[in-house]
Design a protein around this motif. Structure first.
Motif, PDB file in Angstrom:
ATOM      1  N   MET A  98     -99.860  72.635 -95.630  1.00 24.33           N
ATOM      2  CA  MET A  98    -100.153  74.055 -95.764  1.00 24.33           C
ATOM      3  C   MET A  98    -101.202  74.293 -96.839  1.00 24.33           C
ATOM      4  O   MET A  98    -101.324  73.522 -97.786  1.00 24.33           O
ATOM      5  N   ALA A  99    -101.947  75.373 -96.635  1.00 23.01           N
ATOM      6  CA  ALA A  99    -102.870  75.860 -97.656  1.00 23.01           C
ATOM      7  C   ALA A  99    -102.197  77.064 -98.300  1.00 23.01           C
ATOM      8  O   ALA A  99    -101.687  77.952 -97.605  1.00 23.01           O
ATOM      9  N   VAL A 121    -100.933  76.904 -92.011  1.00 20.39           N
ATOM     10  CA  VAL A 121     -99.955  75.830 -91.821  1.00 20.39           C
ATOM     11  C   VAL A 121    -100.441  74.923 -90.696  1.00 20.39           C
ATOM     12  O   VAL A 121    -100.903  75.419 -89.652  1.00 20.39           O
ATOM     13  N   TRP A 122    -100.348  73.628 -90.919  1.00 18.99           N
ATOM     14  CA  TRP A 122    -100.619  72.642 -89.880  1.00 18.99           C
ATOM     15  C   TRP A 122     -99.296  71.991 -89.526  1.00 18.99           C
ATOM     16  O   TRP A 122     -98.671  71.330 -90.371  1.00 18.99           O
ATOM     17  N   TYR A 123     -98.859  72.199 -88.288  1.00 18.08           N
ATOM     18  CA  TYR A 123     -97.585  71.643 -87.827  1.00 18.08           C
ATOM     19  C   TYR A 123     -97.584  71.665 -86.311  1.00 18.08           C
ATOM     20  O   TYR A 123     -97.934  72.696 -85.731  1.00 18.08           O
ATOM     21  N   PRO A 124     -97.181  70.597 -85.696  1.00 17.85           N
ATOM     22  CA  PRO A 124     -96.938  69.294 -86.301  1.00 17.85           C
ATOM     23  C   PRO A 124     -98.263  68.632 -86.667  1.00 17.85           C
ATOM     24  O   PRO A 124     -99.312  69.033 -86.176  1.00 17.85           O
ATOM     25  N   VAL A 125     -98.192  67.653 -87.525  1.00 20.59           N
ATOM     26  CA  VAL A 125     -99.372  66.902 -87.941  1.00 20.59           C
ATOM     27  C   VAL A 125     -99.356  65.572 -87.191  1.00 20.59           C
ATOM     28  O   VAL A 125     -98.425  64.781 -87.341  1.00 20.59           O
ATOM     29  N   PHE A 126    -100.375  65.368 -86.373  1.00 22.54           N
ATOM     30  CA  PHE A 126    -100.505  64.101 -85.650  1.00 22.54           C
ATOM     31  C   PHE A 126    -101.935  63.965 -85.166  1.00 22.54           C
ATOM     32  O   PHE A 126    -102.483  64.918 -84.634  1.00 22.54           O
ATOM     33  N   PRO A 127    -102.534  62.807 -85.323  1.00 20.70           N
ATOM     34  CA  PRO A 127    -102.027  61.662 -86.074  1.00 20.70           C
ATOM     35  C   PRO A 127    -102.090  61.934 -87.578  1.00 20.70           C
ATOM     36  O   PRO A 127    -102.967  62.665 -88.041  1.00 20.70           O
TER      37      PRO A 127
END
Length: 188
Positions: free
Chosen positions: A153-154, A163-169
């Motif tokens: 998150m920022a 928010v970054w979710y989910p994070v992949f790769p």
């Protein structure tokens, strides 16, 4: 397989909506133990903070079990941490004031990882899951321990703005953040 790499056939996590409530939320006032030895209250920090949350880093010589690899999004904590290490200069150039990693592992464990991986930022311990619970962050159980799902998150002046979710790769997380800062961040 080494902790700094990961198999190409890992299951991809899906967005289950578990972080949809986070944008525009204010961080709780809560001091978290840090690898520096000085507790950090993320809500009290001014400026732009990038916080990435991860389930757990593996210990040296620990064999990563297939059961861990089978959990979508679990594998890749060390590559994620190293991606932020390697992107620290661009993040600072883009006026990021603070970068932190956070897990539910204890500070002693995190200190070993910070030193071994040469991380230029502090790791925060939410061993009692107080921050996780107050924000309603997504978690899962692993060998009887509650761990946070991978997200980042920022945070601007204590308020979550992205928010970054989910994070992949996981090893591309920092680059995704840098690209967002370069193209979408409006507070520069």
């Amino acid at each position: 397989m080494a902790h700094t790499s990961f198999p190409t056939d890992l299951p991809v996590p899906e967005d289950d909506g578990a972080c949809a409530h986070l944008p525009n939320s204010t961080l709780p006032s809560l001091s978290l133990p840090a690898t520096s030895g000085t507790p950090i209250d993320l809500s009290a920090l001014s400026g732009l903070t990038i916080l990435f949350c991860y389930p757990r880093t593996g210990a040296p010589n620990e064999v990563v079990p297939d059961s861990w690899n089978a959990i979508p999004g679990a594998r890749g904590c060390t590559p994620q941490a190293c991606s932020f290490r390697d992107a620290i200069a661009p993040l600072q150039k883009l006026r990021v004031d603070n970068v932190f990693g956070m897990s539910t592992q204890d500070t002693a464990y995190q200190t070993e990882a910070k030193e071994r991986l040469h991380l230029p930022y502090e790791l925060l311990s939410d061993e009692k899951c107080a921050f996780v619970e107050r924000l309603g962050l997504p978690t899962f159980e692993w060998e009887g321990k509650r761990v946070c799902k991978r997200l980042s998150m920022a945070v601007l002046d204590g308020k979550i703005i992205k928010v970054w979710y989910p994070v992949f790769p996981p090893d591309s997380n920092a680059q995704v953040v840098v690209e967002w800062l370069e193209t979408e961040y409006k507070h520069r």
